[in-house]
Design a protein around this motif. Structure first.
Motif, mmCIF file in Angstrom:
data_model
loop_
_atom_site.group_PDB
_atom_site.id
_atom_site.type_symbol
_atom_site.label_atom_id
_atom_site.label_comp_id
_atom_site.label_asym_id
_atom_site.label_seq_id
_atom_site.Cartn_x
_atom_site.Cartn_y
_atom_site.Cartn_z
ATOM 1 N N PRO A 1 82.798 10.138 -20.954
ATOM 2 C CA PRO A 1 82.306 11.161 -20.019
ATOM 3 C C PRO A 1 81.228 12.033 -20.672
ATOM 4 C CG PRO A 1 84.705 11.058 -19.965
ATOM 5 C CD PRO A 1 84.262 10.195 -21.104
ATOM 6 N N PRO A 2 80.280 12.537 -19.874
ATOM 7 C CA PRO A 2 79.172 13.320 -20.438
ATOM 8 C C PRO A 2 79.621 14.500 -21.284
ATOM 9 C CG PRO A 2 78.707 12.741 -18.161
ATOM 10 C CD PRO A 2 80.108 12.306 -18.430
ATOM 11 N N ARG A 3 80.674 15.204 -20.849
ATOM 12 C CA ARG A 3 81.092 16.366 -21.625
ATOM 13 C C ARG A 3 81.699 15.965 -22.969
ATOM 14 N NH1 ARG A 3 84.148 20.258 -17.428
ATOM 15 N NH2 ARG A 3 84.594 18.271 -16.433
ATOM 16 N N MET A 4 82.293 14.765 -23.038
ATOM 17 C CA MET A 4 82.763 14.287 -24.332
ATOM 18 C C MET A 4 81.585 13.994 -25.252
ATOM 19 S SD MET A 4 85.277 11.081 -25.280
ATOM 20 C CE MET A 4 86.578 11.684 -24.203
ATOM 21 N N LEU A 5 80.531 13.401 -24.695
ATOM 22 C CA LEU A 5 79.330 13.162 -25.487
ATOM 23 C C LEU A 5 78.733 14.477 -25.981
ATOM 24 C CD1 LEU A 5 77.583 10.319 -23.444
ATOM 25 C CD2 LEU A 5 78.381 10.175 -25.804
ATOM 26 N N ALA B 1 80.818 15.740 -28.823
ATOM 27 C CA ALA B 1 80.573 14.947 -30.021
ATOM 28 C C ALA B 1 79.242 15.336 -30.658
ATOM 29 C CB ALA B 1 80.589 13.463 -29.679
ATOM 30 N N ARG B 2 78.223 15.554 -29.825
ATOM 31 C CA ARG B 2 76.923 15.969 -30.356
ATOM 32 C C ARG B 2 77.015 17.320 -31.047
ATOM 33 N NH1 ARG B 2 73.389 19.338 -28.376
ATOM 34 N NH2 ARG B 2 74.260 19.291 -26.261
ATOM 35 N N LEU B 3 77.687 18.272 -30.421
ATOM 36 C CA LEU B 3 77.820 19.604 -31.016
ATOM 37 C C LEU B 3 78.601 19.536 -32.327
ATOM 38 C CD1 LEU B 3 78.512 21.729 -27.808
ATOM 39 C CD2 LEU B 3 76.406 21.642 -29.160
ATOM 40 N N MET B 4 79.624 18.685 -32.367
ATOM 41 C CA MET B 4 80.376 18.502 -33.597
ATOM 42 C C MET B 4 79.479 17.978 -34.705
ATOM 43 S SD MET B 4 81.891 15.927 -35.627
ATOM 44 C CE MET B 4 82.101 14.510 -34.534
ATOM 45 N N ALA B 5 78.670 16.947 -34.371
ATOM 46 C CA ALA B 5 77.781 16.360 -35.371
ATOM 47 C C ALA B 5 76.755 17.376 -35.864
ATOM 48 C CB ALA B 5 77.076 15.136 -34.777
ATOM 49 N N GLU B 6 76.184 18.136 -34.954
ATOM 50 C CA GLU B 6 75.182 19.126 -35.346
ATOM 51 C C GLU B 6 75.796 20.228 -36.191
ATOM 52 O OE1 GLU B 6 72.048 18.616 -31.625
ATOM 53 O OE2 GLU B 6 73.562 20.209 -31.545
ATOM 54 N N SER B 7 77.043 20.608 -35.883
ATOM 55 C CA SER B 7 77.701 21.646 -36.677
ATOM 56 C C SER B 7 77.972 21.166 -38.098
ATOM 57 C CB SER B 7 79.013 22.075 -36.009
ATOM 58 O OG SER B 7 80.004 21.067 -36.113
ATOM 59 N N LEU B 8 78.010 19.842 -38.303
ATOM 60 C CA LEU B 8 78.196 19.266 -39.632
ATOM 61 C C LEU B 8 76.869 19.040 -40.349
ATOM 62 C CD1 LEU B 8 80.994 16.648 -38.857
ATOM 63 C CD2 LEU B 8 81.242 18.805 -40.104
ATOM 64 N N GLY B 9 75.771 19.424 -39.725
ATOM 65 C CA GLY B 9 74.460 19.318 -40.364
ATOM 66 C C GLY B 9 73.680 18.068 -40.040
ATOM 67 N N LEU B 10 74.156 17.266 -39.087
ATOM 68 C CA LEU B 10 73.442 16.057 -38.689
ATOM 69 C C LEU B 10 72.456 16.355 -37.567
ATOM 70 C CD1 LEU B 10 76.434 13.541 -38.666
ATOM 71 C CD2 LEU B 10 74.730 13.839 -40.460
ATOM 72 N N THR B 11 71.367 15.611 -37.528
ATOM 73 C CA THR B 11 70.386 15.719 -36.451
ATOM 74 C C THR B 11 70.681 14.644 -35.413
ATOM 75 O OG1 THR B 11 68.679 16.591 -37.927
ATOM 76 C CG2 THR B 11 67.943 15.637 -35.841
ATOM 77 N N VAL B 12 70.980 15.051 -34.195
ATOM 78 C CA VAL B 12 71.296 14.120 -33.119
ATOM 79 C C VAL B 12 70.081 13.997 -32.214
ATOM 80 C CG1 VAL B 12 72.872 13.554 -31.236
ATOM 81 C CG2 VAL B 12 73.717 14.808 -33.228
ATOM 82 N N LEU B 13 69.510 12.807 -32.154
ATOM 83 C CA LEU B 13 68.298 12.608 -31.357
ATOM 84 C C LEU B 13 68.597 12.434 -29.877
ATOM 85 C CD1 LEU B 13 66.038 10.303 -33.554
ATOM 86 C CD2 LEU B 13 66.095 12.789 -33.398
ATOM 87 N N GLY B 14 69.825 12.052 -29.533
ATOM 88 C CA GLY B 14 70.106 11.897 -28.115
ATOM 89 C C GLY B 14 71.464 11.264 -27.894
ATOM 90 N N SER B 15 71.954 11.428 -26.677
ATOM 91 C CA SER B 15 73.195 10.789 -26.238
ATOM 92 C C SER B 15 72.853 9.903 -25.049
ATOM 93 C CB SER B 15 74.226 11.844 -25.840
ATOM 94 O OG SER B 15 74.518 12.697 -26.928
ATOM 95 N N LEU B 16 73.038 8.607 -25.194
ATOM 96 C CA LEU B 16 72.636 7.651 -24.167
ATOM 97 C C LEU B 16 73.865 7.043 -23.502
ATOM 98 C CD1 LEU B 16 69.797 5.746 -26.065
ATOM 99 C CD2 LEU B 16 69.599 7.754 -24.583
ATOM 100 N N PRO B 17 74.000 7.199 -22.195
ATOM 101 C CA PRO B 17 75.102 6.526 -21.507
ATOM 102 C C PRO B 17 74.820 5.031 -21.377
ATOM 103 C CG PRO B 17 73.709 7.663 -19.916
ATOM 104 C CD PRO B 17 73.172 8.014 -21.277
#
Length: 403
Positions: free
Chosen positions: A86-90, A93-109
């Motif tokens: 689901p979009p909110r899970m994505l 997950a993105r916010l979690m990754a960014e909070s760990l210092g990773l750069t997230v370029l996008g979430s693709l369904p």
């Protein structure tokens, strides 16, 4: 063209092959695949990937656990999430990754199209380079208070400027002053490396005054070119506990021939005053002195609708957490539409931060956002480089004739 190295983590063989074929259609991309998260972690020890594309819902070690393991490594590739979750899970997950210092370029369904992959790789090519992690044996950055004071006073710590573009005209209409340290031995350091040290040493008032003066001087040089560029400056709200701060900032602005109406203070996330009365008093007095006032990072942390409608802001800055992925995520799209509509009804200038794709830009334009800033427009640059940018792209705020 330097080849890009991409790792695909997908437990379903058909999906894994499908994604690999999409990448194989693009020149200059070297693709590796894995169907197991533990194996993918090991592959990241062998190769410095530019991008990792990962599914979330996998048996055994899932995508969330893989991201956590990836964040613990010395080399941090960019990340893209591809999932039927689901979009909110994505989003989580993105916010979690960014909070760990990773750069997230996008979430693709799923299903991902060739156009999706083309856009992702194009975004990867223009994304800022990953800053290498500090070697484990490197000495930590531990300047003394005196060294920090000298770095500020001597101009090593200075203002760089990130342009804001109008979505109406497409021209540069303003800038945000961002702090950089041109360290004599470590090169250019981003704010996140040293700002906590400045706060610990009680040097935020000194830094604020320094960045204000740097901004006013830069504005004077830009006016000589024929451009009148308002500048936003970050202000930690707890500094408003000093009741004389608005008077001091006005005096400093005028003594350097600056214009209060061309300066906007962004009340930052992360702090507030001990007494709410100091917050409102300081905000009111800054506006009474003629300065602009912005709610920074709206959409996360301490920012709230009540704060937005009860403080005399002239601008609201929408946090990148609401911007990234807004073209594809219906929940983010709806939240953005609500914030922009509210800002419009309150008569505020509406600035979206962290804009990195053409799709995000088009979405913000359709929703009625006023201005944008982000890597799609430009990174922060020194004042002289900003002047060159103005010369290339122009501005809709020409300097008015002198009277």
């Amino acid at each position: 063209m330097t080849p890009l190295r991409v790792l695909i983590l997908e437990d379903q063989p058909f999906q894994r092959g499908y994604l690999a074929n999409l990448l194989h259609a693009l020149p200059g991309v070297v693709t590796h695949t894995s169907g197991d998260a533990a194996n993918a972690v090991a592959m990241c020890d062998l190769f410095d990937y530019d991008l990792v594309i990962t599914d979330l819902m996998m048996p055994g070690v899932d995508g969330i656990q893989f991201i956590q393991a990836l964040a613990a490594k010395e080399h941090h590739p960019k990340l893209s999430l591809v999932s039927s979750a689901p979009p909110r899970m994505l989003t989580s997950a993105r916010l979690m990754a960014e909070s760990l210092g990773l750069t997230v370029l996008g979430s693709l369904p799923k299903p991902v199209t060739q156009a999706d992959m083309d856009a992702l790789v194009a975004q990867l090519r223009v994304a800022p380079l990953t800053v290498p992690a500090m070697p484990a044996d490197a000495a930590p950055l531990t300047p003394s208070r005196a060294q920090l004071r000298d770095a500020i006073a001597g101009g090593e710590i200075t203002a760089w400027f990130q342009p804001k573009k109008s979505l109406d005209s497409g021209q540069v209409v303003a800038a945000e002053a961002l702090v950089r340290w041109c360290h004599p031995t470590r090169g250019t350091l981003p704010a996140g490396v040293f700002l906590p040290l400045i706060a610990e040493q009680g040097l935020e008032p000194m830094l604020l005054r320094h960045i204000l003066v740097e901004s006013v001087k830069a504005q004077a040089r830009w006016r000589e070119q024929g451009f009148r560029i308002p500048v936003s400056i970050n202000l930690p709200p707890h500094l408003l506990e000093r009741s004389s701060l608005p008077d001091e900032l006005l005096e400093l602005t005028l003594s350097h021939h600056g214009r209060p109406g061309d300066l906007c203070f962004e009340l930052m996330e992360g702090s507030t005053t001990a007494h709410v009365s100091d917050y409102y008093a300081g905000a009111c007095r800054l506006r009474m002195k003629g300065f602009g006032l912005a709610q920074d990072d709206f959409g996360q942390g301490l920012s709230s609708v009540h704060n937005l409608v009860s403080t005399p802001f002239t601008e609201v800055k929408i946090d990148r957490a609401l911007v990234t992925g807004c073209a594809r995520d219906p929940a983010l799209h709806g939240a953005l539409a609500t914030v922009i509509a509210l800002g419009t009804r309150l008569g505020l200038n509406i600035v979206a931060e962290g804009v990195e794709t053409d799709e995000e830009l088009a979405t913000l334009r359709k929703l009625g956002c006023t201005q944008v800033q982000g890597y799609l427009i430009s990174r922060a640059v020194p004042a002289d480089a900003f002047a060159a940018l103005l010369g290339r792209e122009g501005s809709v705020h020409p300097t008015p004739p002198c009277h």
